[in-house]
Design a protein around this motif. Sequence first.
Motif, PDB file in Angstrom:
ATOM      1  N   ASP A  82      -7.334 -10.984  41.624  1.00 54.52           N
ATOM      2  CA  ASP A  82      -8.049 -11.053  40.128  1.00 54.52           C
ATOM      3  C   ASP A  82      -6.697 -11.301  38.691  1.00 54.52           C
ATOM      4  N   GLU A  83      -5.878 -10.515  40.041  1.00 56.10           N
ATOM      5  CA  GLU A  83      -4.383 -10.459  39.618  1.00 56.10           C
ATOM      6  C   GLU A  83      -3.583 -11.419  39.876  1.00 56.10           C
ATOM      7  N   VAL A  84      -3.498 -12.420  40.626  1.00 58.21           N
ATOM      8  CA  VAL A  84      -3.056 -13.363  40.589  1.00 58.21           C
ATOM      9  C   VAL A  84      -3.383 -14.473  39.261  1.00 58.21           C
ATOM     10  N   ARG A  85      -4.704 -14.601  39.145  1.00 61.97           N
ATOM     11  CA  ARG A  85      -5.034 -15.492  37.904  1.00 61.97           C
ATOM     12  C   ARG A  85      -5.196 -14.877  37.127  1.00 61.97           C
ATOM     13  N   ARG A  86      -4.559 -13.768  37.015  1.00 67.94           N
ATOM     14  CA  ARG A  86      -4.308 -12.976  35.625  1.00 67.94           C
ATOM     15  C   ARG A  86      -2.805 -13.529  35.141  1.00 67.94           C
ATOM     16  N   LEU A  87      -2.168 -13.530  36.249  1.00 64.97           N
ATOM     17  CA  LEU A  87      -0.333 -14.617  36.064  1.00 64.97           C
ATOM     18  C   LEU A  87      -0.826 -16.191  36.127  1.00 64.97           C
ATOM     19  N   THR A  88      -1.393 -16.275  36.235  1.00 65.64           N
ATOM     20  CA  THR A  88      -0.993 -18.366  36.195  1.00 65.64           C
ATOM     21  C   THR A  88      -2.797 -18.760  35.787  1.00 65.64           C
ATOM     22  N   ASP A  89      -3.219 -17.949  33.868  1.00 70.42           N
ATOM     23  CA  ASP A  89      -3.872 -18.668  33.485  1.00 70.42           C
ATOM     24  C   ASP A  89      -5.807 -18.408  33.663  1.00 70.42           C
ATOM     25  N   GLY A  90      -5.785 -17.135  34.577  1.00 71.17           N
ATOM     26  CA  GLY A  90      -7.608 -17.653  34.584  1.00 71.17           C
ATOM     27  C   GLY A  90      -7.736 -18.093  35.805  1.00 71.17           C
ATOM     28  N   ARG A  91      -6.960 -19.227  36.457  1.00 70.83           N
ATOM     29  CA  ARG A  91      -7.519 -20.366  37.286  1.00 70.83           C
ATOM     30  C   ARG A  91      -6.859 -19.652  38.721  1.00 70.83           C
ATOM     31  N   GLY A  92      -5.420 -19.273  39.151  1.00 70.49           N
ATOM     32  CA  GLY A  92      -5.081 -19.293  40.509  1.00 70.49           C
ATOM     33  C   GLY A  92      -4.205 -19.780  40.478  1.00 70.49           C
ATOM     34  N   ALA A  93      -3.666 -19.848  41.612  1.00 69.92           N
ATOM     35  CA  ALA A  93      -2.038 -20.320  42.509  1.00 69.92           C
ATOM     36  C   ALA A  93      -2.175 -21.622  42.627  1.00 69.92           C
ATOM     37  N   ASP A  94      -1.842 -23.164  41.877  1.00 71.17           N
ATOM     38  CA  ASP A  94      -1.406 -24.445  42.432  1.00 71.17           C
ATOM     39  C   ASP A  94      -1.697 -24.582  43.963  1.00 71.17           C
ATOM     40  N   ALA A  95      -0.927 -23.876  44.539  1.00 67.99           N
ATOM     41  CA  ALA A  95      -0.679 -23.747  45.941  1.00 67.99           C
ATOM     42  C   ALA A  95      -0.459 -22.191  46.693  1.00 67.99           C
ATOM     43  N   VAL A  96      -0.705 -21.812  47.727  1.00 62.46           N
ATOM     44  CA  VAL A  96      -0.584 -20.824  48.535  1.00 62.46           C
ATOM     45  C   VAL A  96       0.289 -20.975  49.673  1.00 62.46           C
ATOM     46  N   ILE A  97       0.680 -20.176  49.544  1.00 61.28           N
ATOM     47  CA  ILE A  97       1.164 -20.590  51.245  1.00 61.28           C
ATOM     48  C   ILE A  97       1.532 -19.220  51.750  1.00 61.28           C
ATOM     49  N   GLU A  98       0.646 -18.895  53.303  1.00 57.30           N
ATOM     50  CA  GLU A  98       0.033 -18.030  53.803  1.00 57.30           C
ATOM     51  C   GLU A  98       1.008 -18.270  54.896  1.00 57.30           C
ATOM     52  N   ALA A  99       2.073 -17.084  55.116  1.00 53.03           N
ATOM     53  CA  ALA A  99       3.070 -17.322  55.686  1.00 53.03           C
ATOM     54  C   ALA A  99       3.114 -15.667  57.071  1.00 53.03           C
ATOM     55  N   VAL A 100       1.714 -15.139  56.508  1.00 48.86           N
ATOM     56  CA  VAL A 100       1.440 -13.678  58.032  1.00 48.86           C
ATOM     57  C   VAL A 100       0.835 -13.932  58.992  1.00 48.86           C
ATOM     58  N   GLY A 101      -0.394 -14.842  59.318  1.00 45.68           N
ATOM     59  CA  GLY A 101      -0.589 -15.152  60.124  1.00 45.68           C
ATOM     60  C   GLY A 101      -1.955 -14.374  61.105  1.00 45.68           C
ATOM     61  N   MET A 102      -1.270 -13.974  62.378  1.00 43.75           N
ATOM     62  CA  MET A 102      -2.358 -13.464  63.370  1.00 43.75           C
ATOM     63  C   MET A 102      -3.207 -12.136  63.203  1.00 43.75           C
TER      64      MET A 102
END
Length: 394
Positions: free
Chosen positions: A238-258
Motif C-alpha cells: 500500500d505504501e509503494v502504491r501511495r508513492l507511485t500514483d496508486g499503481r505500484g512500481a514499474d519494476a521491482v528488483i527482488e534482491a533477498v531470496g531464499m
Amino acid sequence: MRALTWHGKRDVRIDTVPDPKIIEPTDVLVKITSTGICGSDLHLYEVLGPYLEPGDILGHEPMGLVEEVGPEVTALAPGDRVVVPFNVSCGSCWMCDRGLHSQCETTQVREHGMGASLFGYTKLYGQVPGGQAEFLRVPFGNTLPVKVPHGPPDERFVYLSDVLPTAWQAVAYADPPPDAHVVVLGLGPIGDMAARIALHRGARQVIGVDLVPERLARARERGVHTLDVDELGADLGDEVRRLTDGRGADAVIEAVGMEAHGAPVAKAAQQMVGLLPDRLAEKLMSRAGVDRMAAFHAAVDAVRRGGTISVVGVYGGAMDPLPLLTMFDKQVQLRMGQANVRRWVDDILPLLDDEDRLGVEGFATHKLPLEDGPQAYKTFQAKEDGMIKTLLQP
C-alpha cells in the motif's frame, strides 16, 4: 596456502590447504589481493550445507595478480592484474557467444542438471575451489579473467567479479522505462548497488526496502527513498502504491531470496532439513525443498499491472509455491537468473574511473585480513556492526 573452508552449518575456518597448480594449458594462477564475502555465501553458511563437503574452499568474488600462466595462455602474463568473474565460463561456446555465460555449455554441471560451474559454490555448481584464499587456479585464462590497470585501489575493480554485473543485470532484466518508479527489495550489497545503477540509468524514483537501519541510511545517502519493512509490515504494498500514483512500481528488483524474513514455517523446514544426514538432505532439497518466499510475494504485491519483477536473490527450493493467479491477472513479467558476468563487463568498465559514479570506492564497510574470515561470516549473518560489504585481504 591459507584458505577459508566450510566444515558445517555456521562453521567456516581458516585452514592450511595444498597450493593450486596449473592443470590445463590455458590455466592461470592468481595471487589473491582482495576477495569479497557475498550474501550468497551466507546461504552456504546457513542453508545449503547438504551440497558441501568439509574442506570446500568458499568465495567467488576475487581479484589479484597473475602468478603463473599455462603454456597456451597468450592474453595474460605474470604480474598482470585481473578480476575473476564468478561464472566459470569458456567464452566461446554457443551460450557464451549469446552472452549467457552463466549457462556455459563447457562447464555446465549436467550431473545435477545445473548451469555453468561457479567458483566456491557447492557440488551443484561443480565444487570448484573458491577465491577466499591466498591463491586461485583460474581456467580459460585467455577469455575468463578481466584484465584491469595497475594503480587504483582494488575496491575500484573487485566488484566486477559479482556485485556490479549482478546488480547491472538485475536492472537490465527489470527493464524500467524512462522516468520509472523502481522498487528494490533488500539493500544488501546487490540491492544497494542495483539501486545506484537504476538511478544512474534514469529512474525517476528508486524505493529501497530493508529492515537494517545501517542499510537504509546508506541507501538514503545515495538518493534512494527508503522504507523500513519492520515498520510497514503487510502495508508495504500500500505504501509503494501511495508513492507511485496508486499503481505500484514499474519494476521491482527482488534482491533477498531464499532466506527472507517473515516466513517462519519455511524457515523451520529449512532448519529441519539441515539436521538430516547430507545424502538424505540433498535428495530432499533437490526434490521437495521450499524457500522462504516473503520477499517474492512482496514483489508481486508491489509491482504495477503490466510491470516487471527481476529476481536476483538466490533461491534453492524445488517446490516453491508461486502466486500464479495474481501474477497472471496482473500481467507480470518475470526475469531471473545468475548474472552473466562477462556479458556486462564492457558496459560497466567505463564507469570505474576517477569520477566513481557508482561509489565503488568506499562501498565496502569492512576490510579485514583473511584470517578474520570466520568472524566476518558470523557478523554478516547476524547483520551486526553495520556490516554490509566485506573484503578479505590475504
